[in-house]
Design a protein around this motif. Structure first.
Motif, PDB file in Angstrom:
ATOM      1  N   ILE A  23       0.838  -1.193   0.000  1.00 56.13           N
ATOM      2  CA  ILE A  23       0.000   0.000   0.000  1.00 56.13           C
ATOM      3  C   ILE A  23       0.880   1.253   0.000  1.00 56.13           C
ATOM      4  O   ILE A  23       0.559   2.250  -0.639  1.00 56.13           O
ATOM      5  CB  ILE A  23      -0.964  -0.027   1.204  1.00 56.13           C
ATOM      6  CG1 ILE A  23      -1.979  -1.153   1.004  1.00 56.13           C
ATOM      7  CG2 ILE A  23      -1.661   1.306   1.386  1.00 56.13           C
ATOM      8  CD1 ILE A  23      -2.873  -1.414   2.184  1.00 56.13           C
ATOM      9  N   GLY A  24       2.011   1.190   0.700  1.00 55.21           N
ATOM     10  CA  GLY A  24       2.954   2.311   0.680  1.00 55.21           C
ATOM     11  C   GLY A  24       3.491   2.580  -0.710  1.00 55.21           C
ATOM     12  O   GLY A  24       3.678   3.733  -1.107  1.00 55.21           O
ATOM     13  N   TYR A  25       3.757   1.524  -1.477  1.00 52.81           N
ATOM     14  CA  TYR A  25       4.210   1.698  -2.861  1.00 52.81           C
ATOM     15  C   TYR A  25       3.137   2.420  -3.671  1.00 52.81           C
ATOM     16  O   TYR A  25       3.423   3.326  -4.445  1.00 52.81           O
ATOM     17  CB  TYR A  25       4.495   0.339  -3.501  1.00 52.81           C
ATOM     18  CG  TYR A  25       5.914  -0.154  -3.337  1.00 52.81           C
ATOM     19  CD1 TYR A  25       6.761  -0.226  -4.417  1.00 52.81           C
ATOM     20  CD2 TYR A  25       6.393  -0.551  -2.101  1.00 52.81           C
ATOM     21  CE1 TYR A  25       8.051  -0.691  -4.282  1.00 52.81           C
ATOM     22  CE2 TYR A  25       7.678  -1.016  -1.948  1.00 52.81           C
ATOM     23  CZ  TYR A  25       8.509  -1.078  -3.050  1.00 52.81           C
ATOM     24  OH  TYR A  25       9.790  -1.536  -2.907  1.00 52.81           O
ATOM     25  N   ILE A  26       1.891   2.011  -3.494  1.00 53.01           N
ATOM     26  CA  ILE A  26       0.807   2.605  -4.273  1.00 53.01           C
ATOM     27  C   ILE A  26       0.578   4.065  -3.873  1.00 53.01           C
ATOM     28  O   ILE A  26       0.427   4.942  -4.720  1.00 53.01           O
ATOM     29  CB  ILE A  26      -0.485   1.775  -4.102  1.00 53.01           C
ATOM     30  CG1 ILE A  26      -0.281   0.383  -4.717  1.00 53.01           C
ATOM     31  CG2 ILE A  26      -1.673   2.463  -4.742  1.00 53.01           C
ATOM     32  CD1 ILE A  26      -1.363  -0.611  -4.376  1.00 53.01           C
ATOM     33  N   LEU A  27       0.583   4.342  -2.574  1.00 51.79           N
ATOM     34  CA  LEU A  27       0.300   5.706  -2.102  1.00 51.79           C
ATOM     35  C   LEU A  27       1.416   6.695  -2.411  1.00 51.79           C
ATOM     36  O   LEU A  27       1.175   7.897  -2.474  1.00 51.79           O
ATOM     37  CB  LEU A  27       0.018   5.694  -0.595  1.00 51.79           C
ATOM     38  CG  LEU A  27      -1.278   4.992  -0.179  1.00 51.79           C
ATOM     39  CD1 LEU A  27      -1.418   4.994   1.329  1.00 51.79           C
ATOM     40  CD2 LEU A  27      -2.476   5.635  -0.842  1.00 51.79           C
ATOM     41  N   THR A  28       2.630   6.211  -2.610  1.00 54.52           N
ATOM     42  CA  THR A  28       3.738   7.120  -2.923  1.00 54.52           C
ATOM     43  C   THR A  28       4.011   7.161  -4.425  1.00 54.52           C
ATOM     44  O   THR A  28       5.135   7.387  -4.856  1.00 54.52           O
ATOM     45  CB  THR A  28       5.017   6.701  -2.180  1.00 54.52           C
ATOM     46  OG1 THR A  28       5.356   5.358  -2.555  1.00 54.52           O
ATOM     47  CG2 THR A  28       4.853   6.806  -0.685  1.00 54.52           C
ATOM     48  N   CYS A  29       2.956   6.952  -5.213  1.00 53.46           N
ATOM     49  CA  CYS A  29       3.053   7.012  -6.682  1.00 53.46           C
ATOM     50  C   CYS A  29       4.131   6.073  -7.204  1.00 53.46           C
ATOM     51  O   CYS A  29       5.024   6.476  -7.956  1.00 53.46           O
ATOM     52  CB  CYS A  29       3.294   8.437  -7.156  1.00 53.46           C
ATOM     53  SG  CYS A  29       1.991   9.564  -6.713  1.00 53.46           S
ATOM     54  N   GLY A  30       4.057   4.832  -6.819  1.00 51.81           N
ATOM     55  CA  GLY A  30       5.008   3.844  -7.310  1.00 51.81           C
ATOM     56  C   GLY A  30       6.290   3.839  -6.522  1.00 51.81           C
ATOM     57  O   GLY A  30       7.364   3.655  -7.092  1.00 51.81           O
ATOM     58  N   GLY A  31       6.222   3.996  -5.229  1.00 49.07           N
ATOM     59  CA  GLY A  31       7.428   3.937  -4.420  1.00 49.07           C
ATOM     60  C   GLY A  31       8.324   5.118  -4.682  1.00 49.07           C
ATOM     61  O   GLY A  31       9.351   4.990  -5.338  1.00 49.07           O
ATOM     62  N   ILE A  32       7.931   6.277  -4.202  1.00 51.39           N
ATOM     63  CA  ILE A  32       8.668   7.535  -4.367  1.00 51.39           C
ATOM     64  C   ILE A  32       8.900   7.804  -5.861  1.00 51.39           C
ATOM     65  O   ILE A  32      10.007   7.887  -6.356  1.00 51.39           O
ATOM     66  CB  ILE A  32       9.968   7.558  -3.552  1.00 51.39           C
ATOM     67  CG1 ILE A  32       9.673   7.192  -2.104  1.00 51.39           C
ATOM     68  CG2 ILE A  32      10.640   8.923  -3.630  1.00 51.39           C
ATOM     69  CD1 ILE A  32      10.886   7.062  -1.227  1.00 51.39           C
ATOM     70  N   PHE A  33       7.781   7.873  -6.579  1.00 52.74           N
ATOM     71  CA  PHE A  33       7.762   8.195  -8.004  1.00 52.74           C
ATOM     72  C   PHE A  33       8.588   7.238  -8.861  1.00 52.74           C
ATOM     73  O   PHE A  33       9.239   7.636  -9.819  1.00 52.74           O
ATOM     74  CB  PHE A  33       8.179   9.649  -8.242  1.00 52.74           C
ATOM     75  CG  PHE A  33       7.305  10.621  -7.527  1.00 52.74           C
ATOM     76  CD1 PHE A  33       6.027  10.870  -7.981  1.00 52.74           C
ATOM     77  CD2 PHE A  33       7.749  11.247  -6.387  1.00 52.74           C
ATOM     78  CE1 PHE A  33       5.198  11.760  -7.310  1.00 52.74           C
ATOM     79  CE2 PHE A  33       6.932  12.140  -5.708  1.00 52.74           C
ATOM     80  CZ  PHE A  33       5.648  12.398  -6.171  1.00 52.74           C
ATOM     81  N   GLY A  34       8.563   5.952  -8.513  1.00 55.64           N
ATOM     82  CA  GLY A  34       9.209   4.928  -9.328  1.00 55.64           C
ATOM     83  C   GLY A  34      10.662   4.685  -9.015  1.00 55.64           C
ATOM     84  O   GLY A  34      11.275   3.790  -9.581  1.00 55.64           O
ATOM     85  N   LEU A  35      11.236   5.438  -8.108  1.00 62.43           N
ATOM     86  CA  LEU A  35      12.644   5.266  -7.786  1.00 62.43           C
ATOM     87  C   LEU A  35      12.886   3.966  -7.007  1.00 62.43           C
ATOM     88  O   LEU A  35      13.830   3.231  -7.304  1.00 62.43           O
ATOM     89  CB  LEU A  35      13.164   6.471  -6.983  1.00 62.43           C
ATOM     90  CG  LEU A  35      14.644   6.459  -6.637  1.00 62.43           C
ATOM     91  CD1 LEU A  35      15.465   6.497  -7.918  1.00 62.43           C
ATOM     92  CD2 LEU A  35      14.995   7.638  -5.757  1.00 62.43           C
TER      93      LEU A  35
END
Length: 136
Positions: free
Chosen positions: A96-108
């Motif tokens: 859920i953290g990956y999803i809420l941070t737009c792909g884990g801090i914007f895909g990084l």
């Protein structure tokens, strides 16, 4: 001048194409029969196929039953949703953290996860059932 060169190139190209289009193609049946006569038969041995697949199964069993190829492919295509982390057995809140941070801090983070999984291809057991947001 440019138009003349382009026109000349097109005319020469069409002329060359039309000359090749009129070429007659023939099939020599004797050569085809000789080719088939000289060919070797291929047989498939089920035991040899299973023996070749055994090392791949061994890698998956060392990693807690998780295949590194599947983890890398999931990370590459669905890393922003944290699907690779769910496959590796993380807690629900991490995904859920990956999803809420737009792909884990914007895909990084998924990108770094991809590099880490690819580098540690032989042994990804350290990342199986890892509850941390940053699995590395």
């Amino acid at each position: 001048m440019k138009k003349l060169l382009i026109t000349l190139t097109l005319v020469l190209g069409l002329a060359a194409f039309s000359n090749n289009a009129n070429a007659a193609y023939t099939i020599d049946d004797a050569q085809v029969e000789n080719l088939f006569a000289s060919a070797t038969n291929a047989s498939f041995n089920l035991v040899a196929d299973v023996a070749e697949a055994a090392p791949v199964m061994a890698v998956a069993s060392e990693n807690g039953g998780k295949d590194p190829l599947i983890a890398v492919l999931l990370d590459f295509f669905l890393g922003g949703f944290g699907i690779h982390r769910f496959y590796l057995g993380t807690k629900t809140m991490t995904g859920i953290g990956y999803i809420l941070t737009c792909g884990g801090i914007f895909g990084l983070v998924p990108f770094i996860d991809l590099i880490v999984l690819a580098v540690n291809w032989d042994d990804i057991s350290a990342y199986v059932d890892n509850p941390k947001f940053f699995m590395w």
